[in-house]
Write an enzyme that holds these catalytic residues in place. Sequence first.
Site, PDB file in Angstrom:
ATOM      1  N   ILE A   1      18.759   2.259 -23.401  1.00 29.76           N
ATOM      2  CA  ILE A   1      17.548   1.485 -23.156  1.00 29.76           C
ATOM      3  C   ILE A   1      17.870   0.010 -23.342  1.00 29.76           C
ATOM      4  O   ILE A   1      17.722  -0.542 -24.425  1.00 29.76           O
ATOM      5  CB  ILE A   1      16.400   1.924 -24.087  1.00 29.76           C
ATOM      6  CG1 ILE A   1      16.117   3.416 -23.872  1.00 29.76           C
ATOM      7  CG2 ILE A   1      15.145   1.102 -23.799  1.00 29.76           C
ATOM      8  CD1 ILE A   1      14.980   3.947 -24.687  1.00 29.76           C
ATOM      9  N   HIS A   2      18.364  -0.636 -22.284  1.00 31.10           N
ATOM     10  CA  HIS A   2      18.616  -2.073 -22.373  1.00 31.10           C
ATOM     11  C   HIS A   2      17.370  -2.806 -21.891  1.00 31.10           C
ATOM     12  O   HIS A   2      16.281  -2.246 -21.865  1.00 31.10           O
ATOM     13  CB  HIS A   2      19.892  -2.460 -21.621  1.00 31.10           C
ATOM     14  CG  HIS A   2      19.914  -2.011 -20.202  1.00 31.10           C
ATOM     15  ND1 HIS A   2      19.461  -2.801 -19.190  1.00 31.10           N
ATOM     16  CD2 HIS A   2      20.295  -0.831 -19.639  1.00 31.10           C
ATOM     17  CE1 HIS A   2      19.574  -2.129 -18.040  1.00 31.10           C
ATOM     18  NE2 HIS A   2      20.076  -0.948 -18.293  1.00 31.10           N
ATOM     19  N   ALA A   3      17.539  -4.050 -21.508  1.00 26.86           N
ATOM     20  CA  ALA A   3      16.364  -4.882 -21.261  1.00 26.86           C
ATOM     21  C   ALA A   3      15.430  -4.364 -20.161  1.00 26.86           C
ATOM     22  O   ALA A   3      14.230  -4.286 -20.354  1.00 26.86           O
ATOM     23  CB  ALA A   3      16.812  -6.305 -20.945  1.00 26.86           C
TER      24      ALA A   3
END
Lengths: 90, 542
Positions: A14-16
């Site tokens: 779950i990155h940006a």
Amino acid sequence: MISKTVTISNKSGIHARPAQLIVQTAEEFSSEIFLEKIDEGFKANAKSIFNVMAMAGECGDNIQITTNGDDEDEALEAMLDLFDRNFTNE
Amino acid sequence: MSKTIENAGFPLCEGCVIGKTLKISDAKNPYENKSIKKEEIEQELQRLENSLVKANEDIDNTLENISSENNNLNEIIKIHKSILNDPEIKKGIIDLIKNKLHSMEHAINQKFMEIENSFATIKNPYLKERVNDYVFVKNTLINKPAKKEEGEINEPTILLMKDISPEQVIRYHNNKNILGICLKHGSRTSHASIIIKSLNLPAIIETSTNYKSIPNNKLVVFNSYENKLVINPEKSDIIECDRIIEKEQENLNKLQELVKKPAITKSGKRIKLRANLEFEEEIPLAIKNGAEGVGLLRTEMFYLNRKMLPSKEEQFTYYKKIVSSFENSVTIRTLDLGGDKNTLLLKTKKEENPNLGLRGIRFSLSKPEIFVEQLEAILMASTYGKIKILLPMVSKIEEVRETKKILDNCKKKLREKNIPFDNNIQLGVMIEVPSAVFEVESFAKECDFFSIGTNDLTQYIMAIDRNNDHVKDYYDETNPAVLTALKIVVDGAKKHNKTVSLCGEIASNPEKLKTFIELDVDEVSVSTSSLLKIKEKIINYR
């Protein structure tokens, strides 16, 4: 209050961008929505991008999604759907 | 009180003005890190709401102004919006205002500092670099309020301050009644100083004047030509000042008439006159003074005096802004760190001889991850106008080849993401090292244009450290050896039909103009404030 557990399956976690999508989706519902990284007990407000990013969900992490409120069923379904789709746009 | 004359300090920007003194006690935002009283809580919360509304509007405006094809940017702006409206962050800020009695700015600073600290523990590099987005949002939020801190200034005024921020310069400049600025500190090369110069706002810095001895609202003549501050001036001082102002205006009018004229010598030699630029605040003056594009856009300010590395997005936004402001091309010089310009951001080992060390292109090639970000940002901006890329401190052809490889990879990446860019973007070499002079023809075969940086070239040819007082007299850009080098470069480039631009102090110095006109260079790039003075000299040259 209902909840369900999912496993993060997209490679980069779950990155940006996924975090932004989670927040954007969560904001559509009046219910409270929480994501909890089960192994670490880190609980994030799904409407807070900072919380969701700080959770730093990696591929393979188990996340428990909890919704609580008038539209908790729809909210949970929408969140599950987002994880199922690996955070891609429809 | 009788007339006194203070010997002021260093004249940063010349001018002579008359006005009343106003002491601004703190150059910083007055609300910053301040506490409030209990009864001010409501007011402070309202300020926060107002700031949020304003910041949201700003972001929405930006969203409207970018094309829908630019997915990358759209996403980043959406992320900014989510951060701005993050309920947990807002809750934290409100809590600090209510329970710790922090001012809005103090609370925002504190909350975002906590956030920055928690990012330091995140391992995922993709996530880690997003801290820049938070910093961006924080700045958007904090810069919005705090207007009119200097109250209503409605008569000619000279400001006496300790130091000044770039934002303050812009704000003061917008008030037509602020005629001059006197600073206790200030630096000759800071962002604020460069803006002061480009706005032509008379200013003296590093002044030894004791502000305590000068009351507010005192009439003073502020003359930075003669570097003095006359307190309680006599009639003759005022007449003298008026005379100088009149003369200035005359010169200015004369120069302004030249804006639309091309820079052609009497014998018909056309020289393109372009601007050196570093900050976007310099754009209006460059355009007003008729710059034919930007001959040298410096990019070091992204790395100096900063806590965070710039994001690609930040660089892209900046390049786009500059490029879309000019009809003519903009030459962007890639990062030129090292030498006398160092940054704490990038932990490099201390060098024995930094001027012979990891500088310019050598530095960029040693940090490909930083170089790639810059090249991609440049490419992304290249559809908004004409951009050329200029490599600093090149000393051997392999550096150009290596850069081309990296640039091709960047292009490939953007192509895969369907991000448009100028596929034929030109790549030029800066000539400032003797080895590049001798090899100019090999370079001409593999690059598109040249730019000669006379400051460094002189330094390296004469083996002179310009900042070393013992030998500074040896520094002479018109030494025959330097002129021979310039000639080799121009001749070599012409042989291969490549254009040559000249930048550096020699180009900004009207006295040395003869030298470069005789050299037959195609363009010169000078500071925005010298553009018209140089043009006048060129037009009158026979």
